[in-house]
Design a protein around this motif. Structure first.
Motif, PDB file in Angstrom:
ATOM      1  N   UNK A 217       3.177   6.351 -11.797  1.00  0.00           N
ATOM      2  CA  UNK A 217       2.527   7.889 -11.808  1.00  0.00           C
ATOM      3  C   UNK A 217       2.231   7.517 -10.337  1.00  0.00           C
ATOM      4  N   UNK A 218       1.546   6.685 -10.298  1.00  0.00           N
ATOM      5  CA  UNK A 218       0.980   6.308  -8.900  1.00  0.00           C
ATOM      6  C   UNK A 218       2.077   6.556  -8.022  1.00  0.00           C
TER       7      UNK A 218
ATOM      8  N   UNK B  62     -14.481   1.460  -8.060  1.00  0.00           N
ATOM      9  CA  UNK B  62     -14.006   0.632  -7.317  1.00  0.00           C
ATOM     10  C   UNK B  62     -13.151   1.584  -6.727  1.00  0.00           C
ATOM     11  N   UNK B  63     -13.042   1.496  -5.360  1.00  0.00           N
ATOM     12  CA  UNK B  63     -12.597   1.677  -4.245  1.00  0.00           C
ATOM     13  C   UNK B  63     -11.462   0.664  -3.575  1.00  0.00           C
ATOM     14  N   UNK B  64     -10.591   0.694  -3.848  1.00  0.00           N
ATOM     15  CA  UNK B  64     -10.263  -0.382  -2.795  1.00  0.00           C
ATOM     16  C   UNK B  64      -9.006   0.507  -1.162  1.00  0.00           C
TER      17      UNK B  64
ATOM     18  N   UNK C 208      -8.123   4.681   0.988  1.00  0.00           N
ATOM     19  CA  UNK C 208      -7.800   5.057   0.078  1.00  0.00           C
ATOM     20  C   UNK C 208      -6.776   4.885  -1.004  1.00  0.00           C
ATOM     21  N   UNK C 209      -6.633   3.472  -0.809  1.00  0.00           N
ATOM     22  CA  UNK C 209      -4.894   3.326  -2.280  1.00  0.00           C
ATOM     23  C   UNK C 209      -4.846   3.355  -3.636  1.00  0.00           C
ATOM     24  N   UNK C 210      -5.967   2.895  -4.026  1.00  0.00           N
ATOM     25  CA  UNK C 210      -7.031   3.422  -5.934  1.00  0.00           C
ATOM     26  C   UNK C 210      -8.174   3.598  -5.820  1.00  0.00           C
TER      27      UNK C 210
ATOM     28  N   UNK D 242      -3.094  -0.574 -14.963  1.00  0.00           N
ATOM     29  CA  UNK D 242      -2.457   0.102 -14.202  1.00  0.00           C
ATOM     30  C   UNK D 242      -2.535   0.618 -13.182  1.00  0.00           C
ATOM     31  N   UNK D 243      -2.319  -0.493 -12.431  1.00  0.00           N
ATOM     32  CA  UNK D 243      -1.882   0.265 -10.123  1.00  0.00           C
ATOM     33  C   UNK D 243      -1.151   0.831  -9.923  1.00  0.00           C
ATOM     34  N   UNK D 244      -1.736   1.392  -9.172  1.00  0.00           N
ATOM     35  CA  UNK D 244      -0.560   2.858  -8.632  1.00  0.00           C
ATOM     36  C   UNK D 244      -0.198   2.355  -7.106  1.00  0.00           C
ATOM     37  N   UNK D 245      -0.219   1.011  -7.266  1.00  0.00           N
ATOM     38  CA  UNK D 245       0.605   0.309  -5.390  1.00  0.00           C
ATOM     39  C   UNK D 245       1.481  -0.719  -5.327  1.00  0.00           C
ATOM     40  N   UNK D 246       1.924  -1.427  -4.846  1.00  0.00           N
ATOM     41  CA  UNK D 246       2.244  -2.935  -4.696  1.00  0.00           C
ATOM     42  C   UNK D 246       1.756  -2.893  -4.312  1.00  0.00           C
TER      43      UNK D 246
END
Length: 353
Positions: free
Chosen positions: A346-347, A237-239, A245-247, A257-261
């Motif tokens: 980490x993100x 998955x590419x968001x 690209x955010x994650x 483990x989302x790396x961004x709000x």
């Protein structure tokens, strides 16, 4: 490039406007999308995209309107020319292709399924499905059987002589998929392919795609703005947001483990029990484990395990894959996994560096 990597996108930029190369210098200096438009009247479509798409897998590119996802997919077959960067397919840089090589890429190596079906209204269903081979110069007698085979495979057997206006939206999209399969291309590009369909039909089409993929192992690039659809279909998955690209990664890992709000907000309303899989929250096998309440499959969703356990958090289940033990699932750990997490440290550190 690894043999398993079918498509590799490297440092891809796209800027729309009269002087994209000049605008690119501002982007390299740190100018964002809004500022680039406000101060230089150029639109930042894609910003430093780096994605590897594995052979035989489904890569889903997801984002809201204006995120750059449709712009990105059109770079793979060079329907849009990049401002900078590289697009490698089967070990060759598509940007080096001449017109003859591009035609071969589009006709033989890549097929495309569109949101609005893009069927030819004056042609029969059989003729629409056979179009890719007819365009390559095949005689009708040479492509009819192949087209019929794929029409039958998508559930349209016996409708050869119908025309698109005689079919429902879901049936028309089945023709679009049959047409893509008739081409025998190893890469399928699907741009919001199911977005125009009613929810129940959309679910049917998702299930059909997964069923076909289990059999055919195509390399599929699927564009959507729907998170539920992304989580159901994606191997990778590419968001995207604002062309960047955010994650990216395995969907289950992004959920946990989302790396961004921005990602946290995106997944906040998801039914985690329905989309998280046992394999994502299980623990390694251990000889010290006590009695097991039974076996669950590594790919079962957590919702099913909750029902099986009747909410008893003291239970543990042995996790099996193809009949072999691969892990242990504690219902207590399952419950912890259902609590949405904030963006991972980490993100956030990676974004700050």
């Amino acid at each position: 490039m690894s043999d398993d990597i079918k498509i590799s996108i490297r440092h891809l930029y796209k800027i729309f406007g009269p002087d994209p190369k000049g605008a690119l210098e501002h982007v390299h200096a740190g100018t964002g999308k809004a500022e680039l438009w406000e101060n230089h009247e150029h639109v930042l479509g894609l910003r430093d995209i780096n994605v590897e798409m594995m052979a035989g897998k489904i890569t889903v590119i997801m984002g809201l309107s204006g995120s750059g996802k449709s712009t990105l997919i059109r770079h793979l077959n060079r329907l849009i020319e990049p401002t900078a960067g590289e697009v490698w397919v089967n070990g060759e840089n598509v940007l080096d292709f001449d017109q003859k090589q591009l035609r071969r890429l589009r006709r033989e190596n890549m097929s495309m399924v569109f949101q609005k079906f893009a069927l030819l209204p004056h042609r029969t269903i059989l003729e629409n499905a056979g179009t890719p081979l007819e365009v390559r110069g095949y005689e009708r007698k040479d492509w009819e059987d192949e087209a019929r085979k794929w029409l039958a495979r998508v559930g349209l057997e016996g409708l050869d002589d119908q025309h698109p206006h005689q079919l429902s939206g879901g049936m028309q999209q089945r023709v679009g998929i049959a047409r893509a399969l008739t081409s025998n291309a190893d890469v399928m590009l699907m741009d919001e392919a199911f977005s125009a369909l009613d929810p129940l039909i959309r679910t049917d089409m998702q299930n059909l795609l997964l069923e076909l993929q289990e059999e055919l192992h195509k390399t599929i690039v699927f564009i959507t703005h729907d998170l539920d659809e992304s989580l159901k279909l994606a191997d990778h998955l590419v968001i995207l947001k604002d062309g960047a690209v955010i994650q990216q990664g395995e969907p289950q890992k992004i959920l946990l483990k989302p790396n961004d709000p921005y990602i946290v907000d995106f997944i906040s309303d998801i039914n985690r029990a329905r989309v998280l899989r046992v394999r994502s929250v299980m623990e390694p096998l251990s000889e010290a484990r006590g009695p097991m309440a039974g076996d669950v499959d590594h790919n079962d969703n957590l919702e099913g395990v909750i029902a099986l356990s009747e909410g008893d958090t003291n239970l543990c289940y042995r996790v099996v894959k193809n009949g072999e033990p691969v892990g242990v699932l504690s219902v207590k750990e399952l419950v912890r996994a259902l609590v949405p997490s904030a963006a991972s440290d980490e993100g956030l550190r990676a974004k700050a560096s």
